[in-house]
Design a protein around this motif. Structure first.
Motif, PDB file in Angstrom:
ATOM      1  N   ARG A  80       0.815  -1.219   0.000  1.00 31.87           N
ATOM      2  CA  ARG A  80       0.000   0.000   0.000  1.00 31.87           C
ATOM      3  C   ARG A  80       0.849   1.270   0.000  1.00 31.87           C
ATOM      4  O   ARG A  80       0.398   2.307  -0.488  1.00 31.87           O
ATOM      5  N   ASN A  81       2.079   1.205   0.565  1.00 32.28           N
ATOM      6  CA  ASN A  81       2.942   2.395   0.524  1.00 32.28           C
ATOM      7  C   ASN A  81       3.303   2.749  -0.906  1.00 32.28           C
ATOM      8  O   ASN A  81       3.328   3.921  -1.292  1.00 32.28           O
ATOM      9  N   ILE A  82       3.540   1.722  -1.741  1.00 28.94           N
ATOM     10  CA  ILE A  82       3.808   1.952  -3.164  1.00 28.94           C
ATOM     11  C   ILE A  82       2.562   2.489  -3.848  1.00 28.94           C
ATOM     12  O   ILE A  82       2.625   3.394  -4.680  1.00 28.94           O
ATOM     13  N   ARG A  83       1.418   1.942  -3.483  1.00 24.60           N
ATOM     14  CA  ARG A  83       0.147   2.392  -4.060  1.00 24.60           C
ATOM     15  C   ARG A  83      -0.095   3.872  -3.777  1.00 24.60           C
ATOM     16  O   ARG A  83      -0.507   4.631  -4.652  1.00 24.60           O
ATOM     17  N   ASP A  84       0.202   4.287  -2.552  1.00 26.18           N
ATOM     18  CA  ASP A  84       0.025   5.689  -2.181  1.00 26.18           C
ATOM     19  C   ASP A  84       0.970   6.596  -2.967  1.00 26.18           C
ATOM     20  O   ASP A  84       0.580   7.681  -3.412  1.00 26.18           O
ATOM     21  N   SER A 119     -12.281   6.179 -10.886  1.00 25.93           N
ATOM     22  CA  SER A 119     -12.764   5.366  -9.773  1.00 25.93           C
ATOM     23  C   SER A 119     -11.549   5.046  -8.900  1.00 25.93           C
ATOM     24  O   SER A 119     -10.449   5.533  -9.161  1.00 25.93           O
ATOM     25  N   THR A 120     -11.740   4.209  -7.905  1.00 25.22           N
ATOM     26  CA  THR A 120     -10.684   3.976  -6.907  1.00 25.22           C
ATOM     27  C   THR A 120      -9.346   3.592  -7.534  1.00 25.22           C
ATOM     28  O   THR A 120      -8.305   4.105  -7.155  1.00 25.22           O
ATOM     29  N   SER A 121      -9.347   2.704  -8.489  1.00 28.77           N
ATOM     30  CA  SER A 121      -8.082   2.236  -9.067  1.00 28.77           C
ATOM     31  C   SER A 121      -8.037   2.402 -10.584  1.00 28.77           C
ATOM     32  O   SER A 121      -7.284   1.714 -11.268  1.00 28.77           O
ATOM     33  N   THR A 122      -8.840   3.323 -11.098  1.00 31.02           N
ATOM     34  CA  THR A 122      -8.855   3.600 -12.537  1.00 31.02           C
ATOM     35  C   THR A 122      -8.579   5.081 -12.762  1.00 31.02           C
ATOM     36  O   THR A 122      -9.312   5.933 -12.275  1.00 31.02           O
ATOM     37  N   TRP A 123      -7.510   5.368 -13.516  1.00 32.25           N
ATOM     38  CA  TRP A 123      -7.072   6.740 -13.750  1.00 32.25           C
ATOM     39  C   TRP A 123      -7.014   7.007 -15.244  1.00 32.25           C
ATOM     40  O   TRP A 123      -6.608   6.131 -16.028  1.00 32.25           O
TER      41      TRP A 123
END
Length: 289
Positions: A101-105, A120-124
């Motif tokens: 999650r640190n990489i995700r942030d 959306s949450t994981s779509t950019w």
């Protein structure tokens, strides 16, 4: 502020500076030696700069990662016109596990900085050609197994403008541009008159030019740089860019004189890029031609 100094000055003078000169330059803004050393140490740990010792002196230069970030920022800061849109959307989707999650942030921050908007949450998504930036992020964070990237045309049922409104608050961004224009149009007139009358020192111009860059670059974190076709009719970004350019160039020569005066003590002026012209910044000229 140190990033600003590297991007607007140091990168044109060999990309390296003695810590004593950096401390002297930042003293103009009220920063003491301890705070400067702490900041450059953090940048070193984060991989933006590296240190080189020569005798009893420490010199700091941008890493390849730092250079890429500065170049990308410069191309966006000094761009006076939006690119033409090819009608395609760049869409990035990820499923990064919770233990990373640190990489995700960190990835989310990079996506925002590069101009992506969250659908959306994981779509950019972004209408800009950011393939190179995406590849760089995938390599940097080693997340290839968790990423899907598409280039596609939106087929509805709504409009491209609707997509924009779901991903970015253009009204809020426009409001921030309005504030910038209101404040800096007045400052520009005052400082231009002072310079013409010889009432503004080179050091003052250095401070104001650096503050101007530092303030304007904040838009990189909020304005995705959308193509003209997707912007509202009364978009103030272009007005702000023109004001920035005019103000920047009025401060350029005296500010550079001050920088060189400080830089020549402890550094080598001969490393200056001979093609660099502070008054006619190459990125500004390219966009106008």
């Amino acid at each position: 502020m140190i990033f600003t100094l590297y991007g607007d000055y140091i990168s044109h003078y060999g990309n390296e500076i003695w810590i004593g000169s950096l401390i002297r330059l930042l003293k103009e803004f009220g920063h003491n030696e301890q705070s400067v050393r702490a900041a450059i140490s953090r940048m070193n740990k984060q991989g933006w700069v590296k240190a080189r010792r020569k005798g009893n002196k420490s010199f700091y230069y941008l890493t390849d990662r730092g250079i890429r970030r500065i170049e990308e920022a410069a191309n966006r800061i000094f761009k006076l016109q939006q690119d033409d849109w090819d009608g395609q959307w760049r869409m990035l989707m990820y499923t990064i596990p919770e233990e990373k999650r640190n990489i995700r942030d960190e990835l989310r921050k990079e996506l925002v900085w590069s101009g992506f908007g969250s659908l959306s949450t994981s779509t950019w998504i972004s209408p800009n050609k950011l393939e190179d930036q995406v590849k760089s992020m995938i390599d940097k964070y080693e997340i290839e197994p968790y990423i899907h990237f598409f280039v596609a045309k939106y087929e509805g049922p709504n409009t491209n403008q609707q997509l924009v409104s779901e991903c970015w608050d253009l009204e809020e961004i426009n409001s921030r541009y309005e504030e910038f224009i209101s404040e800096y149009s007045q400052k520009y007139i005052i400082d231009r008159n002072k310079i013409e009358k010889g009432e503004m020192s080179d050091g003052d111009c250095f401070v104001e030019r650096t503050k101007l860059i530092h303030e304007y670059r904040k838009f990189l974190f909020v304005d995705p740089g959308l193509p003209e076709q997707l912007l509202p009719d009364k978009w103030l970004g272009d007005h702000a860019a023109s004001l920035f350019s005019d103000y920047y160039k009025s401060l350029a020569q005296p500010a550079s004189r001050f920088f060189e005066e400080v830089f020549q003590e402890g550094n080598e002026l001969k490393k200056r890029d001979v093609s660099y012209d502070a008054l006619h910044h190459p990125l500004i000229i390219e966009q106008k031609s």
